[in-house]
Motif scaffolding. Structure first.
Motif, PDB file in Angstrom:
ATOM      1  N   ASP A 174      33.855  43.466  40.043  1.00  0.00           N
ATOM      2  CA  ASP A 174      34.742  44.354  40.806  1.00  0.00           C
ATOM      3  C   ASP A 174      35.930  43.584  41.379  1.00  0.00           C
ATOM      4  OD1 ASP A 174      33.235  46.575  40.290  1.00  0.00           O
ATOM      5  OD2 ASP A 174      32.350  46.732  42.279  1.00  0.00           O
ATOM      6  N   ARG A 175      35.679  42.381  41.875  1.00  0.00           N
ATOM      7  CA  ARG A 175      36.777  41.598  42.435  1.00  0.00           C
ATOM      8  C   ARG A 175      37.794  41.226  41.351  1.00  0.00           C
ATOM      9  NH1 ARG A 175      33.842  37.580  46.925  1.00  0.00           N
ATOM     10  NH2 ARG A 175      33.042  39.286  48.227  1.00  0.00           N
ATOM     11  N   ASP A 176      37.288  40.944  40.163  1.00  0.00           N
ATOM     12  CA  ASP A 176      38.202  40.631  39.057  1.00  0.00           C
ATOM     13  C   ASP A 176      39.087  41.831  38.735  1.00  0.00           C
ATOM     14  OD1 ASP A 176      39.100  38.812  36.922  1.00  0.00           O
ATOM     15  OD2 ASP A 176      38.128  40.247  35.577  1.00  0.00           O
ATOM     16  N   ILE A 177      38.505  43.019  38.794  1.00  0.00           N
ATOM     17  CA  ILE A 177      39.293  44.238  38.568  1.00  0.00           C
ATOM     18  C   ILE A 177      40.399  44.350  39.609  1.00  0.00           C
ATOM     19  CG2 ILE A 177      39.209  46.766  38.674  1.00  0.00           C
ATOM     20  CD1 ILE A 177      36.367  46.554  37.464  1.00  0.00           C
ATOM     21  N   GLY A 178      40.041  44.174  40.883  1.00  0.00           N
ATOM     22  CA  GLY A 178      41.032  44.286  41.948  1.00  0.00           C
ATOM     23  C   GLY A 178      42.111  43.231  41.851  1.00  0.00           C
ATOM     24  N   PHE A 179      41.710  41.985  41.576  1.00  0.00           N
ATOM     25  CA  PHE A 179      42.676  40.892  41.458  1.00  0.00           C
ATOM     26  C   PHE A 179      43.688  41.201  40.352  1.00  0.00           C
ATOM     27  CE2 PHE A 179      44.129  36.886  39.643  1.00  0.00           C
ATOM     28  CZ  PHE A 179      44.476  36.148  40.770  1.00  0.00           C
ATOM     29  N   SER A 194      42.626  29.967  33.403  1.00  0.00           N
ATOM     30  CA  SER A 194      42.800  30.989  32.372  1.00  0.00           C
ATOM     31  C   SER A 194      42.952  32.322  33.077  1.00  0.00           C
ATOM     32  CB  SER A 194      41.595  31.030  31.422  1.00  0.00           C
ATOM     33  OG  SER A 194      40.474  31.602  32.075  1.00  0.00           O
ATOM     34  N   ALA A 195      43.241  33.357  32.329  1.00  0.00           N
ATOM     35  CA  ALA A 195      43.392  34.692  32.917  1.00  0.00           C
ATOM     36  C   ALA A 195      42.113  35.149  33.597  1.00  0.00           C
ATOM     37  CB  ALA A 195      43.801  35.685  31.835  1.00  0.00           C
ATOM     38  N   ASP A 196      40.970  34.634  33.160  1.00  0.00           N
ATOM     39  CA  ASP A 196      39.687  35.028  33.731  1.00  0.00           C
ATOM     40  C   ASP A 196      39.191  34.056  34.793  1.00  0.00           C
ATOM     41  OD1 ASP A 196      39.419  37.374  32.226  1.00  0.00           O
ATOM     42  OD2 ASP A 196      38.700  36.224  30.508  1.00  0.00           O
ATOM     43  N   GLY A 197      39.991  33.077  35.152  1.00  0.00           N
ATOM     44  CA  GLY A 197      39.645  32.176  36.240  1.00  0.00           C
ATOM     45  C   GLY A 197      38.491  31.248  35.917  1.00  0.00           C
ATOM     46  N   VAL A 198      37.919  30.668  36.965  1.00  0.00           N
ATOM     47  CA  VAL A 198      36.779  29.767  36.834  1.00  0.00           C
ATOM     48  C   VAL A 198      35.695  30.230  37.811  1.00  0.00           C
ATOM     49  CG1 VAL A 198      37.757  28.145  38.524  1.00  0.00           C
ATOM     50  CG2 VAL A 198      36.036  27.348  36.897  1.00  0.00           C
ATOM     51  N   HIS A 199      34.447  30.210  37.369  1.00  0.00           N
ATOM     52  CA  HIS A 199      33.340  30.703  38.189  1.00  0.00           C
ATOM     53  C   HIS A 199      32.700  29.576  38.999  1.00  0.00           C
ATOM     54  CE1 HIS A 199      33.562  34.103  35.314  1.00  0.00           C
ATOM     55  NE2 HIS A 199      33.165  34.797  36.374  1.00  0.00           N
ATOM     56  N   THR A 200      32.570  29.804  40.295  1.00  0.00           N
ATOM     57  CA  THR A 200      31.925  28.844  41.185  1.00  0.00           C
ATOM     58  C   THR A 200      30.430  29.099  41.327  1.00  0.00           C
ATOM     59  OG1 THR A 200      32.232  30.197  43.174  1.00  0.00           O
ATOM     60  CG2 THR A 200      34.052  28.723  42.544  1.00  0.00           C
TER      61      THR A 200
END
Length: 365
Positions: A174-179, A194-200
């Motif tokens: 959901d946060r990815d959608i909002g971002f 990348s467009a999809d970021g990095v997961h912590t």
């Protein structure tokens, strides 16, 4: 800082959906006692998850309606959590509150719970099971608030290091959608790695390693902002430890991060904003389960992605405006673990005191 007894119940976090049939204690007017199960399948050691479990215990105790709260709190995958829920069903609980590892994978066990007459409540994120109630912070709005603040602080252009949560978790999705919804309005903002970021993974150690590697690579020197998914103070500490110039950063209302934003002597030049993401959804989920067991009618949000959904509205506060700094100051709580979110209770959805949440004691403990 304020004493716990005067701590804010919640910082302008309003429920879109409120209880239609008012009841003060969350357990109904009867003297019934219920055994309740609680499942958390990720983030052991993560301040948000630890506080969430503690608020569930506190609400179970404060309600006076819970005879036993069985907590399964471990790091596992969706298949493991599916088994955890089945174990709670076998234990004979009357309701199960859980933080889901997946939107759809838990549905078989949730339907087994329904067949056994067990109420189910998902907190922090939604599941697609039509008979489960969902109560969570509006994670799409959470991301949008922080992203808009960050992009505006950057002047609408530049490069952002995009640090996400746990891959596949509904809240992270959901946060990815909002971002990305906000990003679409800022064509001069670029996202790395990348467009999809990095997961912590919402893991402090992983977060620290990621930001240290990013700094060591030299890539940090090419960014103008950082968006984090609630792993924030670790990023700030790494930046200052490396003697780097800070860039604007967005995080959550965690005690350590808010303290950093309010300490210009230790963190000179730090510009940041915190978005509320109350971990008190754990306690609120127990409260909602008790309302359902008491036969109360609960009003739910219109237009939500899933049925039977209660959404909580986040707010954002920064340290670059007088109003924002005053809000951050108002969130401060004495005696709280610095990795815990500052929103210990939720108006209308929790009945315990801040002291009870910190004590982290459930029925019989």
């Amino acid at each position: 800082m304020k004493h716990l007894g005067k701590a804010r119940a919640v910082v302008a976090i309003g429920a879109i959906a409120l209880v239609a049939a008012a009841c003060g204690s969350g357990g109904g007017g009867s003297s019934d006692q219920y055994a309740i199960g609680y499942s958390n399948g990720l983030g052991v050691g993560n301040g948000f998850r630890e506080e969430q479990v503690c608020t569930a215990k506190a609400e179970a105790l404060a309600s006076g309606k819970v005879s036993e709260l069985t907590v399964i709190h471990r790091v596992t995958d969706a298949a493991g959590q599916l088994q955890d829920i089945r174990d709670l069903i076998a234990k004979g609980v009357k309701a199960i509150v859980f933080n889901p590892n997946d939107t759809d994978a838990l549905n078989p066990a949730l339907q087994e719970a329904k067949a056994a007459g067990i109420k189910t409540v998902s907190v922090d994120a939604a599941v697609s099971d039509p008979d489960t109630y969902n109560l969570y912070n509006n994670q799409v709005e959470y991301a949008k608030l922080g992203a808009k603040w960050l992009f505006e602080q950057m002047g609408g252009e530049g490069t952002v290091y995009y640090m996400r949560g746990a891959a596949g978790h509904p809240a992270d999705n959901d946060r990815d959608i909002g971002f990305k919804e906000v990003l679409a309005d800022y064509p001069n903002i670029t996202v790395v790695p990348s467009a999809d970021g990095v997961h912590t993974g919402w893991d402090p150690a992983t977060t620290t390693q990621l930001i240290n590697d990013f700094i060591a690579s030299g890539e940090y020197d090419n960014i103008q902002g950082i968006w984090t998914s609630g792993m924030d103070s670790q990023v700030v500490d790494a930046i200052y430890a490396a003697s780097k110039t800070p860039v604007p950063i967005v995080g959550a209302d965690l005690g350590a991060f808010v303290a950093q934003l309010l300490d210009p002597e230790k963190y000179p030049g730090l510009e940041g904003a915190a978005v509320t993401n109350t971990a008190a959804v754990g306690g609120a989920g127990v409260n909602l389960a008790l309302k359902l067991l008491a036969g109360e009618t609960v009003a739910t949000a219109e237009g939500a992605a899933q049925p039977n959904t209660v959404l909580l509205d986040p707010v954002v506060a920064d340290n670059v405006t007088d109003e924002g700094k005053a809000t951050l100051e108002s969130w401060q709580v004495d005696g709280l673990d610095p990795l815990w979110p500052l929103g210990l209770t939720i108006d209308g959805w929790t009945t315990y005191t801040p002291e009870q949440a910190v004590a982290c004691k459930g029925p019989g403990e």
